[in-house]
Structures are given as C-alpha cells and as structure tokens.
Design an enzyme around this catalytic site. Structure first.
Site, PDB file in Angstrom:
ATOM      1  N   ASP A  10       0.883  -1.170   0.000  1.00  0.00           N
ATOM      2  CA  ASP A  10       0.000   0.000   0.000  1.00  0.00           C
ATOM      3  C   ASP A  10       0.918   1.217   0.000  1.00  0.00           C
ATOM      4  O   ASP A  10       2.132   1.086  -0.211  1.00  0.00           O
ATOM      5  CB  ASP A  10      -0.989  -0.026   1.182  1.00  0.00           C
ATOM      6  N   HIS A  11       0.362   2.405   0.271  1.00  0.00           N
ATOM      7  CA  HIS A  11       1.191   3.608   0.207  1.00  0.00           C
ATOM      8  C   HIS A  11       2.357   3.570   1.192  1.00  0.00           C
ATOM      9  O   HIS A  11       3.447   4.041   0.893  1.00  0.00           O
ATOM     10  CB  HIS A  11       0.333   4.852   0.456  1.00  0.00           C
ATOM     11  N   CYS A  68       3.286  -3.292   4.065  1.00  0.00           N
ATOM     12  CA  CYS A  68       2.480  -2.125   4.443  1.00  0.00           C
ATOM     13  C   CYS A  68       3.180  -1.519   5.660  1.00  0.00           C
ATOM     14  O   CYS A  68       4.311  -1.916   5.963  1.00  0.00           O
ATOM     15  CB  CYS A  68       1.029  -2.524   4.731  1.00  0.00           C
ATOM     16  N   GLY A  69       2.556  -0.611   6.350  1.00  0.00           N
ATOM     17  CA  GLY A  69       3.245   0.078   7.440  1.00  0.00           C
ATOM     18  C   GLY A  69       3.746  -0.853   8.533  1.00  0.00           C
ATOM     19  O   GLY A  69       4.937  -0.905   8.834  1.00  0.00           O
ATOM     20  N   THR A  70       2.834  -1.578   9.143  1.00  0.00           N
ATOM     21  CA  THR A  70       3.210  -2.494  10.230  1.00  0.00           C
ATOM     22  C   THR A  70       3.368  -3.933   9.753  1.00  0.00           C
ATOM     23  O   THR A  70       3.870  -4.793  10.498  1.00  0.00           O
ATOM     24  CB  THR A  70       2.110  -2.534  11.302  1.00  0.00           C
ATOM     25  N   GLY A  71       2.852  -4.240   8.579  1.00  0.00           N
ATOM     26  CA  GLY A  71       2.806  -5.622   8.101  1.00  0.00           C
ATOM     27  C   GLY A  71       1.551  -6.344   8.565  1.00  0.00           C
ATOM     28  O   GLY A  71       1.189  -7.393   8.030  1.00  0.00           O
ATOM     29  N   GLY A  73      -1.851  -5.435   8.661  1.00  0.00           N
ATOM     30  CA  GLY A  73      -3.019  -5.440   7.781  1.00  0.00           C
ATOM     31  C   GLY A  73      -2.850  -6.429   6.645  1.00  0.00           C
ATOM     32  O   GLY A  73      -3.759  -7.228   6.348  1.00  0.00           O
ATOM     33  N   HIS A 101      10.405 -23.417  10.109  1.00  0.00           N
ATOM     34  CA  HIS A 101       9.391 -24.029  10.979  1.00  0.00           C
ATOM     35  C   HIS A 101       7.966 -23.882  10.458  1.00  0.00           C
ATOM     36  O   HIS A 101       7.119 -24.721  10.750  1.00  0.00           O
ATOM     37  CB  HIS A 101       9.446 -23.400  12.383  1.00  0.00           C
ATOM     38  N   ARG A 112       7.394   0.496   7.858  1.00  0.00           N
ATOM     39  CA  ARG A 112       7.699   1.621   8.752  1.00  0.00           C
ATOM     40  C   ARG A 112       8.656   1.228   9.876  1.00  0.00           C
ATOM     41  O   ARG A 112       9.029   2.060  10.696  1.00  0.00           O
ATOM     42  CB  ARG A 112       6.396   2.191   9.345  1.00  0.00           C
ATOM     43  N   ARG A 135       8.934 -32.704  12.175  1.00  0.00           N
ATOM     44  CA  ARG A 135       7.870 -32.392  13.131  1.00  0.00           C
ATOM     45  C   ARG A 135       7.091 -31.135  12.714  1.00  0.00           C
ATOM     46  O   ARG A 135       5.911 -30.982  13.036  1.00  0.00           O
ATOM     47  CB  ARG A 135       8.430 -32.244  14.547  1.00  0.00           C
ATOM     48  N   HIS A 136       7.760 -30.260  11.991  1.00  0.00           N
ATOM     49  CA  HIS A 136       7.097 -29.027  11.550  1.00  0.00           C
ATOM     50  C   HIS A 136       6.067 -29.306  10.455  1.00  0.00           C
ATOM     51  O   HIS A 136       5.068 -28.616  10.349  1.00  0.00           O
ATOM     52  CB  HIS A 136       8.128 -28.004  11.083  1.00  0.00           C
ATOM     53  N   ARG A 139       2.855 -30.118  12.138  1.00  0.00           N
ATOM     54  CA  ARG A 139       2.227 -28.926  12.723  1.00  0.00           C
ATOM     55  C   ARG A 139       1.628 -28.021  11.645  1.00  0.00           C
ATOM     56  O   ARG A 139       0.492 -27.534  11.787  1.00  0.00           O
ATOM     57  CB  ARG A 139       3.272 -28.145  13.534  1.00  0.00           C
TER      58      ARG A 139
HETATM   59  C1  RB5 Z   1      -1.529   2.815   6.511  1.00  0.00           C
HETATM   60  O1  RB5 Z   1      -1.437   4.051   7.115  1.00  0.00           O
HETATM   61  C2  RB5 Z   1      -1.300   1.700   7.525  1.00  0.00           C
HETATM   62  O2  RB5 Z   1      -2.360   1.628   8.415  1.00  0.00           O
HETATM   63  C3  RB5 Z   1      -1.089   0.392   6.796  1.00  0.00           C
HETATM   64  O3  RB5 Z   1       0.003   0.497   5.954  1.00  0.00           O
HETATM   65  C4  RB5 Z   1      -0.796  -0.826   7.659  1.00  0.00           C
HETATM   66  O4  RB5 Z   1       0.172  -0.588   8.609  1.00  0.00           O
HETATM   67  C5  RB5 Z   1      -1.979  -1.532   8.180  1.00  0.00           C
HETATM   68  O5  RB5 Z   1      -1.870  -2.558   8.844  1.00  0.00           O
END
Ligand code: RB5
Length: 145
Positions: A10-11, A68-71, A73, A101, A112, A135-136, A139
């Site tokens: 995403d952006h 994405c920002g945090t990964g 979403g 694993h 980010r 074993r993995h 699982r």
């Molecule tokens: C976008 O601002 C942010 O929310 C998205 O990239 C992501 O981190 C969502 O999980």
C-alpha cells in the site's frame, strides 16, 4: 523458466515495494507487481494484498511478498486465504524461522519498522531458506485440517 513471485504494497510500503521488485529481478526471479503503480496516500492495503494471496492460494504462484506500514493489515488479508501462510518478519532471524518451521509462502515486511537495507536482508533470508519438514510438517499440516 524463472519463478514468478507476486508482490504488492500500500502507500506505506510503496517505496520498499519498488526496491523489492528490482531486487527480485536482479536475483533472476520474475516479480509480478500487482501495485500500486504510483504513490497514492489514500490507497487501501486489502486491494493489493488480495491479488497476491489469491495467486498463492490458487497455486498460480508458489510465493508472494507484501508490505504495508506495520505488516499487520497485509498479514490479516493474506492469512484468510486457504494454503497461505503469511509471516510478518522484521529481522532475518524471523524470516529464517518462518521458512524453517512455518513454511511461510508469503513474506510480509513492516515498511515503517525496517530500513530498505534490512528489508533486502530479510528478503534474501526468506528466499534462500528451506522448510525443515519433520515435526514441523505435522504442525503446518494441522493448520488447514
Ligand atoms: C496505513 O497508514 C497503515 O495503516 C497500513 O500500511 C498498515 O500498517 C496496516 O496494517
């Protein structure tokens, strides 16, 4: 024939995604860039996570990369698809274990929270590490049973 790897962002991940696509090409893979093609601060991660997850889920591609920002979403979207095992990795060690694993077939990078250089190192580790099986295997098999 070189392996096709679907890539989306995403952006927040746009800049890193451009780098990932170039790196995959440099390494001899065939990245399929589902977008975004231009930077749009109003775009939404599910619109780009879905086509990558669909490709892996259907078997059209063996692997995919999302950012994405945090990964988070992107991982929520991707892990809704059968047979997709998407791992958020913020270090090469996590990427290595996600392969050894968990047989992660989608790598998700938190743009980010990693530099572009760290992103490349994480990508390399994920690409080059094999699933350990044993074993993995049992699982991982239980995830979809
Ligand atoms: C976008 O601002 C942010 O929310 C998205 O990239 C992501 O981190 C969502 O999980």
């Amino acid at each position: 024939m070189s392996e096709r790897i679907f890539v989306g962002a995403d952006h927040a991940g746009f800049q890193l995604k451009e780098r990932l696509v170039n790196e995959l090409k440099r390494l001899g893979y065939e990245p399929v860039d589902v977008g975004p093609k231009t930077m749009n601060p109003a775009d939404d991660f599910p619109d780009y996570g879905r086509p990558v997850a669909e490709a892996v889920s259907s078997g059209a591609a063996k692997r995919g990369v999302l950012t994405c920002g945090t990964g988070l979403g992107m991982s929520y979207v991707a892990n809704r698809f059968p047979r997709v095992r998407a791992a958020v990795a913020w270090s090469p060690e996590i990427a290595e274990l996600a392969r050894k694993h968990n047989d992660a077939n989608v790598l998700v990078l938190p743009a980010r929270f990693v530099s572009e250089e760290e992103g490349m190192e994480i990508l390399h580790k994920w690409l080059d590490t094999a699933f350990e099986g044993g074993r993995h295997e049992r699982r991982v098999g239980k995830i979809d049973s």
